[in-house]
Design an enzyme around this catalytic site. Structure first.
Site, PDB file in Angstrom:
ATOM      1  N   CYS A   4       1.024  -1.351   0.157  1.00 47.90           N
ATOM      2  CA  CYS A   4      -0.333  -0.265   0.149  1.00 47.90           C
ATOM      3  C   CYS A   4       0.781   1.194  -0.354  1.00 47.90           C
ATOM      4  O   CYS A   4       0.527   2.059  -0.311  1.00 47.90           O
ATOM      5  CB  CYS A   4      -0.127   0.258   1.016  1.00 47.90           C
ATOM      6  SG  CYS A   4       0.008  -0.059   2.820  1.00 47.90           S
ATOM      7  N   ALA A  53      -2.738 -10.743 -14.138  1.00 46.91           N
ATOM      8  CA  ALA A  53      -2.694  -9.941 -15.350  1.00 46.91           C
ATOM      9  C   ALA A  53      -1.008  -9.408 -15.196  1.00 46.91           C
ATOM     10  O   ALA A  53      -0.845  -8.725 -13.953  1.00 46.91           O
ATOM     11  CB  ALA A  53      -3.569  -9.562 -15.459  1.00 46.91           C
ATOM     12  N   HIS A  57      10.222   1.550 -19.218  1.00 49.85           N
ATOM     13  CA  HIS A  57      10.121   1.837 -17.659  1.00 49.85           C
ATOM     14  C   HIS A  57      11.048   3.184 -17.020  1.00 49.85           C
ATOM     15  O   HIS A  57      11.568   3.264 -17.624  1.00 49.85           O
ATOM     16  CB  HIS A  57       9.643   0.794 -16.858  1.00 49.85           C
ATOM     17  CG  HIS A  57       8.684   0.356 -17.725  1.00 49.85           C
ATOM     18  ND1 HIS A  57       8.250  -0.513 -18.576  1.00 49.85           N
ATOM     19  CD2 HIS A  57       7.373   0.030 -17.554  1.00 49.85           C
ATOM     20  CE1 HIS A  57       7.345  -1.483 -18.773  1.00 49.85           C
ATOM     21  NE2 HIS A  57       6.649  -0.702 -17.900  1.00 49.85           N
ATOM     22  N   HIS A  58      10.215   3.524 -16.326  1.00 52.62           N
ATOM     23  CA  HIS A  58      11.473   4.688 -15.029  1.00 52.62           C
ATOM     24  C   HIS A  58      12.381   4.054 -14.749  1.00 52.62           C
ATOM     25  O   HIS A  58      12.584   2.360 -14.454  1.00 52.62           O
ATOM     26  CB  HIS A  58       9.694   4.842 -14.123  1.00 52.62           C
ATOM     27  CG  HIS A  58       9.292   2.961 -13.029  1.00 52.62           C
ATOM     28  ND1 HIS A  58      10.301   2.861 -12.140  1.00 52.62           N
ATOM     29  CD2 HIS A  58       8.151   3.065 -13.038  1.00 52.62           C
ATOM     30  CE1 HIS A  58       9.160   1.759 -11.885  1.00 52.62           C
ATOM     31  NE2 HIS A  58       8.248   2.726 -12.447  1.00 52.62           N
ATOM     32  N   LYS A 105      12.503   0.377 -11.795  1.00 47.24           N
ATOM     33  CA  LYS A 105      11.245  -0.792 -12.259  1.00 47.24           C
ATOM     34  C   LYS A 105      12.853  -2.140 -12.039  1.00 47.24           C
ATOM     35  O   LYS A 105      13.440  -1.695 -11.708  1.00 47.24           O
ATOM     36  CB  LYS A 105      10.900  -0.743 -13.158  1.00 47.24           C
ATOM     37  CG  LYS A 105      10.409  -2.060 -13.132  1.00 47.24           C
ATOM     38  CD  LYS A 105       9.690  -1.833 -14.575  1.00 47.24           C
ATOM     39  CE  LYS A 105       8.738  -3.585 -16.196  1.00 47.24           C
ATOM     40  NZ  LYS A 105       7.991  -3.475 -13.890  1.00 47.24           N
ATOM     41  N   GLY A 157       6.874  -7.532 -17.320  1.00 51.68           N
ATOM     42  CA  GLY A 157       5.266  -8.647 -17.587  1.00 51.68           C
ATOM     43  C   GLY A 157       4.437  -7.886 -18.556  1.00 51.68           C
ATOM     44  O   GLY A 157       4.057  -9.449 -19.373  1.00 51.68           O
TER      45      GLY A 157
END
Ligand code: NAD
Length: 245
Positions: free
Chosen positions: A11, A100, A133-134, A137, A143
């Protein structure tokens, strides 16, 4: 029936925060949220279903607790080992799991278009997947890139592990007609770009998706959790949730 409540794991992370906002936007209650150091066994009994964007190292514990309590699970975390993937598959025989690599409507459309283009263009086109990606990552390739390669490999009758080449460095010789190339770029704050290149002599087709906000993934994950609420045990993906199958 008691109110449907979500547990958000990871979270404090980028996606975890986006999921909490998306749940609020869709009017779905968050019953508990947890991150490193918090107790899963205290949090999960308060909730109907978990949305997990954390780390693949956490998946084993999360599956065990979800199985113990018979709770559904939406897994967005990527970068799993073969052993962890097998555990997800096994757990889905007992509880419903949506797993996913990407929850956006746009990327799931890209998955559909990629299969269609590979079928239409045929075996003469060279296949390459490029993602960016940033800088934070952790897993590579993404994925989503892996799913794209698996779709292409499926159409061509190739094997992900033996026929796909990550990068192309040094004196590696010409590409073979069989191989699928996968290239991961990392930098800045890029949320997620994916391009599938179909290249032949004299022409080239490129399919590109660019995410500019994590809200698209988070909103899709909350939608998947709501969809999962009345589903029997099974392993589902976002194409099932969106009715694209
Ligand atoms: P992040 O590093 O910002 O957040 C991950 C959070 O998980 C951190 O707060 C971390 O402390 C927490 N965490 C790690 N181990 C934990 C544990 N054992 N228990 C509880 N919490 C734990 O990462 P992020 O950008 O939010 O991405 C998280 C995951 O989601 C990655 O695997 C990423 O590749 C994946 N992702 C998937 C999609 C998708 O659509 N499927 C989209 C974006 C990111």
């Amino acid at each position: 029936m008691s109110e449907f409540k979500l547990l958000v794991t990871g979270c404090k992370g980028r996606m975890g925060q986006a999921v909490i906002s998306a749940a609020e936007a869709q009017g779905v209650a968050v019953g508990a949220s947890m991150d490193v150091g918090d107790s899963l066994s205290e949090a999960l009994p308060k909730c109907s279903c978990t949305i997990d964007f954390s780390s693949h190292h956490f998946t084993k514990e999360l599956l065990a607790e979800s199985l113990r309590l018979g709770k559904g699970l939406v897994i967005g975390t990527t970068g799993h080992t073969d052993e962890e993937l097998a555990l997800i598959k096994e757990a889905s025989k007992t509880i419903p799991v949506v797993f996913a690599s990407n929850f956006s409507v746009g990327v799931n459309t890209l998955f559909w278009l990629t299969r269609k283009a590979a079928e239409l263009l045929g075996p003469d086109f060279d296949l390459e997947v490029v993602e960016m990606h940033h800088r934070m990552k952790k897993d590579s390739p993404s994925g989503t890139a892996r799913t794209l390669v698996e779709i292409l490999a499926g159409v061509r009758g190739l094997d992900y592990d033996t026929d796909c080449r990550h990068g192309r460095f040094g004196d590696v010789g010409a590409r073979t007609p069989k191989e699928i190339g996968v290239h991961a770029l990392r930098g800045g704050d890029v949320v997620g770009d994916h391009t599938v290149v179909f290249a032949n002599l004299g022409e080239r087709v490129e399919l590109t998706h660019k995410a500019s906000s994590r809200d698209t993934f988070a909103g899709g994950a909350v939608r998947a959790a709501r969809w999962l609420a009345d589903k029997p045990a099974g392993l589902y993906d976002m194409q099932d949730v969106l009715g694209l199958k």
